[in-house]
Write an enzyme that holds these catalytic residues in place. Structure first.
Site, PDB file in Angstrom:
ATOM      1  CB  ILE A 184      -0.973  -0.024   1.208  1.00 41.95           C
ATOM      2  CG1 ILE A 184      -1.949  -1.202   1.059  1.00 41.95           C
ATOM      3  CG2 ILE A 184      -1.738   1.285   1.325  1.00 41.95           C
ATOM      4  CD1 ILE A 184      -2.879  -1.420   2.233  1.00 41.95           C
ATOM      5  CB  ILE A 271       3.144   0.368   9.914  1.00 46.86           C
ATOM      6  CG1 ILE A 271       2.026   0.840  10.853  1.00 46.86           C
ATOM      7  CG2 ILE A 271       4.147   1.489   9.682  1.00 46.86           C
ATOM      8  CD1 ILE A 271       2.506   1.155  12.252  1.00 46.86           C
ATOM      9  CB  ALA A 321      -9.710  -8.410  -2.719  1.00 48.63           C
ATOM     10  CG  HIS A 445       5.347 -12.806 -32.170  1.00 47.37           C
ATOM     11  ND1 HIS A 445       6.353 -12.402 -31.316  1.00 47.37           N
ATOM     12  CD2 HIS A 445       5.542 -12.139 -33.345  1.00 47.37           C
ATOM     13  CE1 HIS A 445       7.138 -11.546 -31.954  1.00 47.37           C
ATOM     14  NE2 HIS A 445       6.665 -11.358 -33.186  1.00 47.37           N
TER      15      HIS A 445
END
Ligand SMILES: Cc1cc2nc3c(=O)[nH]c(=O)nc-3n(C[C@H](O)[C@H](O)[C@H](O)COP(=O)(O)OP(=O)(O)OC[C@H]3O[C@@H](n4cnc5c(N)ncnc54)[C@H](O)[C@@H]3O)c2cc1C
Length: 466
Positions: A184, A271, A321, A445
């Site tokens: 984050i 944190i 999630a 490709h």
């Protein structure tokens, strides 16, 4: 009189809403309770979705500013923060409403209010219009997680913010101090750096993005540094003072030592997150939690109390999630008498910066610690034709396979759009593929995904394009 359901799910995030939907699909009468007032949990309201809306918008702005001239596209791009924020909010609104639609479609009753388990099978929901009493054979705890603060540092969500406030700044902070170089921190640090903030990330450890393969993390740090994000590793924030509009942040070496004062206009505290069970009544009912406050379950998501289950961020494991969603499906199936399970080795993790980082399975560090013999194949995006046409040649794909069986054990990528490309690696691990299976699978490709195939060839020593 109490309303009765087969299952009441408390929490309407990706764990809770997906569990309720799957229960509905399986023919069970389910309710999903969430106190937020808009379903979708942290992910849709203040997490994955709003952060990705800002990451995408600011990436486009950066590409327009720095890459367009190289493609011969002229003009000077600018940005309007209010419009960027309005776009983010529009997407959040549409997706959270989408959950309500899915509830209707699957006959799930969505209830807005704070849920409390008063006894096994009894849930009391307090909302704006009073209290509703629910009864159910099964209760699923999916109450997710909340921001971890630091004693002595008050998050006001304006100047000293968590990720939630960092998604809502109304102007670009000139100097942003980010506390914590986890996913984050680097994602939201990138957003504001791209819009012009001077970003300094202070991290306790001697490396960024803990848990990510060390080689990938080192390259990632170099590339983010090149974009102007500064890192102060092995350091800790020990205090902050507000002097009008300016923050004085006290930083010390992680192992102790001389204190340094750093000025910033805003600070983001990221944190970590903690399991959220406040007000749920778990102590009274006797639901067991571990030292970190996580609800303890067995491999089938059952807690120690019969009929009470737990999934998602509130229990152990990666706070992601799709991990919550995987557990939701498995838990719903177990409740319905099926055999749901989750393969944790095949759950990917993505950092949506530029370049992106995407990983699944074991790291080299983990395999070394476990004494597993492995071989590695790597392929750089500088040698990938599509990356060259797109001018996105930073990064590489690294595949780790068992030395004896060639089974894919881990895939670690840093580069353009690797967040989408990691699905192939998850599938390979889920199907117990060998690296040779990937190497012999046709890849269109010119695509970036050819780098995955070449890395798989490199495991066997026959990468053909480098
Ligand atoms: C800034 C940010 C970015 C993120 N980006 C990503 C990403 O890109 N990809 C990814 O995979 N993950 C990401 N995450 C993590 C992801 O959001 C979580 O892992 C996920 O939301 C967990 O789902 P959950 O259902 O367990 O809990 P949550 O989504 O936290 O939902 C729990 C819900 O329960 C409600 N609740 C709590 N207690 C009660 C109660 N007693 N009664 C009623 N309701 C209650 C809460 O209000 C909340 O809405 C991000 C998180 C943040 C903060």
């Amino acid at each position: 009189m109490a309303e009765t359901f087969d299952v009441v799910v408390i929490g309407g995030g990706p764990g809770g809403y997906n569990c309720a939907i799957r229960l509905g699909q399986l023919g069970l009468k389910a309710a999903c309770v969430d106190s937020r007032g808009s379903f979708g949990g942290t992910c849709l309201n203040i997490g994955c979705i709003p952060s990705k809306a800002l990451l995408h918008a600011t990436d486009l702005y950066t590409v327009a500013r720095l890459d367009f001239p190289r493609f011969g596209i002229t003009g000077t791009p600018g940005f309007d923060l209010a419009t960027m924020m309005a776009h983010k909010q529009k997407v959040v609104g549409e997706l959270t409403k989408g959950v309500e639609f899915l509830f209707r479609k699957n006959k799930v009753t969505g209830i807005v209010g704070a849920g409390k388990i008063t006894a096994p099978g009894k849930i009391s929901v307090t909302g704006k219009d009073g209290t509703r009493e629910l009864e159910a054979k099964h209760t699923v705890i999916a109450t997710g997680s909340d921001v971890v603060g630091l004693p002595g540092i008050t998050i006001d969500e304006k100047q000293i913010v968590s990720s939630t406030g960092a998604l809502e700044f109304t102007s670009v902070p000139k100097r942003l101090l980010v506390m914590g170089a986890g996913i984050i921190g680097v994602e939201l640090g990138s957003v504001w750096r791209r819009l012009g903030s001077e970003v300094l990330v202070v991290e306790f450890l001697d490396r960024i993005v803990p848990g990510v393969d060390g080689e990938v993390a080192r390259q990632f740090e170099r590339l983010l540094t090149r974009q102007g994000i500064k890192f102060k590793l092995s350091s800790k924030v020990v205090g902050v003072e507000k002097n009008g509009d300016v923050l004085s942040v006290a930083v010390e070496p992680a192992s102790g030592g001389a204190r340094e004062m750093i000025e910033a206009d805003a600070m983001m505290v990221c944190i970590g997150r903690r399991p959220y069970t406040d007000g749920l009544g778990l102590e009274d009912v006797g639901v067991q939690r571990d030292k970190r406050g996580r609800v303890v379950t067995d491999a089938h998501f059952k807690t120690n109390i019969a009929g009470i289950w737990a999934i998602g961020d509130v229990r152990e494991g990666a706070m992601l999630a799709h991990k919550a969603e995987d557990e939701a499906v498995a838990c719903a199936e177990n409740i319905a008498g099926r055999a749901g399970h989750v393969n944790y080795d095949a759950i990917p993790s993505v950092i949506y910066t530029y370049p992106e980082v995407a990983v699944v399975g074991k790291t080299e560090e983990e395999l070394k610690a476990a004494g597993v013999a492995y071989k590695v194949g790597k392929f750089p995006f500088t040698a990938n034709a599509r990356a060259k046409t797109n001018i996105t040649t930073e990064g590489f794909v690294k595949i780790i396979a068992d030395a004896k069986t060639d089974r894919v054990l881990g895939v670690h990528m840093i580069g353009p759009d690797v967040g989408n490309m990691i699905a192939e690696a998850s599938l390979a691990i889920e199907f117990s593929a060998a690296s040779e299976d990937i190497a012999r699978t046709s890849h269109a490709h010119p695509t970036l995904s050819e780098a995955v195939r070449q890395a798989a060839m490199a495991v066997g020593g026959w990468a053909m394009q480098m």
